[in-house]
Write a protein that holds these residues in place. Structure first.
Motif, short mmCIF file in Angstrom:
data_model
loop_
_atom_site.label_atom_id
_atom_site.label_comp_id
_atom_site.label_asym_id
_atom_site.label_seq_id
_atom_site.Cartn_x
_atom_site.Cartn_y
_atom_site.Cartn_z
N GLN A 52 -2.85 -1.96 -8.05
CA GLN A 52 -3.50 -2.67 -9.06
C GLN A 52 -3.16 -4.06 -9.33
O GLN A 52 -3.68 -5.18 -9.57
N TYR A 92 -18.81 2.26 -10.87
CA TYR A 92 -18.73 3.71 -11.38
C TYR A 92 -19.78 4.55 -11.60
O TYR A 92 -20.08 5.68 -11.09
N LYS A 99 -10.31 10.45 -7.98
CA LYS A 99 -9.15 10.94 -7.18
C LYS A 99 -8.21 10.26 -7.98
O LYS A 99 -6.85 10.84 -8.19
N ASN A 100 -8.22 8.90 -8.36
CA ASN A 100 -6.87 8.30 -8.74
C ASN A 100 -6.89 8.24 -10.53
O ASN A 100 -5.88 7.76 -10.95
N TYR A 135 -13.02 7.08 -5.72
CA TYR A 135 -11.52 6.39 -5.91
C TYR A 135 -11.05 6.86 -7.22
O TYR A 135 -9.93 7.17 -7.42
N LYS A 136 -12.04 6.57 -8.27
CA LYS A 136 -11.77 6.75 -9.65
C LYS A 136 -11.42 8.13 -9.76
O LYS A 136 -10.64 8.75 -10.84
N SER A 157 -17.93 4.62 -3.20
CA SER A 157 -16.63 4.40 -2.85
C SER A 157 -15.89 4.25 -4.50
O SER A 157 -14.58 4.94 -4.37
N GLU A 158 -16.29 3.53 -4.97
CA GLU A 158 -15.45 3.44 -6.45
C GLU A 158 -15.59 4.56 -7.26
O GLU A 158 -14.52 4.89 -7.86
N PRO A 208 -4.89 2.56 -0.85
CA PRO A 208 -5.21 1.36 -1.46
C PRO A 208 -4.10 0.43 -1.94
O PRO A 208 -3.00 1.03 -1.98
N LYS A 234 0.88 -1.03 -0.09
CA LYS A 234 -0.03 -0.02 -0.02
C LYS A 234 0.74 1.23 -0.10
O LYS A 234 0.27 2.27 -0.54
N SER A 236 -12.89 13.17 -1.87
CA SER A 236 -13.59 12.03 -1.07
C SER A 236 -13.96 12.50 0.49
O SER A 236 -14.87 12.10 0.98
N GLN A 275 -16.68 -2.90 -12.46
CA GLN A 275 -16.07 -1.87 -11.78
C GLN A 275 -16.78 -0.58 -12.54
O GLN A 275 -17.19 0.20 -11.84
#
Length: 274
Positions: free
Chosen positions: A129, A162, A272-273, A269-270, A265-266, A126, A57, A208, A158
């Motif tokens: 991947q 999203y 942000k990342n 997360y997407k 959350s998905e 997280p 992580k 988030s 996923q």
């Protein structure tokens, strides 16, 4: 213990655990029965899994973890090289670099000690991947086509999550904007309007941490309007009581969706990342 119990206790998936085993980071006891291999995991294996997951992580590579495990005397050199690598992503990983500077790397004796010292940082990050959806090669059961189909199903799932998360977040942000405008019409509080509109926009953009402010606000709304419901019913003001009860239900729904929904959350997360 069997792998399902290990998954339950560590929060890791079977795929991730098997990947770490294939890489030689975890070495469970293997027995042969009827020509098949069965793996039994010990408490020590669980500790090693948590160590590896914590370090992964924090963006340590598999080779870096192996190096620290196999040659503890090289931990200082590994961490120094690791700090230089992180510095290239200064903004995203500045907190980790700062923590490493405070550790005193030459005094560390094991990978588990490194993971423990940095656990406060790793718990909020997280897994890479590569760990979540690894390419096992010979170790992954099934043909290449089956693995590809499974991966495609994972990607489709996923994508659906999203889209669902985006719809939920946009709906909550839109409703919050509507309530803010109605409140402004009622009390002409410009500051509250600006704050609520800003929070709604930030949530829709996928920032988030804003959801925690929404959760706190929803919790306070449940307390305040719950009292209003009680008082209104007592005084026979049924319309106010019903409207307040509906708002309480909405606040509870917002809290559950923002805090528990995997789709939300998905989406966050997407956003942000990427």
């Amino acid at each position: 213990m069997k792998i399902k119990e290990v998954c339950k206790r560590t929060g890791l998936t079977e795929r991730t655990i098997r990947y770490y085993v294939e890489e030689g980071l975890i070495k469970p006891e293997i027995t042969l029965k009827g020509g098949r291999e069965y793996r039994e995991y010990s408490e020590h294996d669980l500790e090693e899994l948590e160590t590896v997951a914590g370090l992964r992580k924090l963006f340590f590579t598999i080779d870096e973890i192996k190096d620290m495990n196999n040659t503890p005397e090289r931990i200082g050199a590994v961490l120094d090289a690791y700090k230089l690598k992180l510095a290239s992503d200064a903004r995203a990983k500045a907190a980790i670099v700062e923590a490493l500077d405070q550790l005193g790397t030459n005094r560390l004796q094991s990978a588990s000690e490194v993971a423990r010292k940095l656990r406060q940082l790793s718990e909020g990050l997280p897994l890479p991947q590569r760990d979540i959806n690894p390419n096992f090669g010979r170790f992954e059961p099934g043909s290449k086509e089956e693995r590809e189909q499974e991966y495609n199903r994972f990607v489709e799932k996923q994508a659906r999550q999203y889209k669902t998360g985006r719809a939920i977040v946009f709906s909550i942000a839109g409703i919050n904007m509507l309530f803010a405008l109605l409140a402004f019409i009622y009390n002409l509080n410009v500051l509250n309007l600006i704050v609520q509109l800003t929070l709604s926009i930030c949530l829709a953009l996928g920032i988030s941490w804003v959801r925690y402010l929404f959760i706190i606000g929803a919790g306070l709304a449940v307390l305040v309007y719950g009292m209003v419901v009680f008082v209104a019913f007592g005084e026979g003001l049924l319309l106010i009581a019903i409207l307040s009860l509906l708002y309480v239900a909405y606040a509870v729904a917002v809290t559950i969706l923002l805090f528990r929904s995997e789709a939300v959350s998905e989406f966050l997360y997407k956003q942000k990342n990427g």
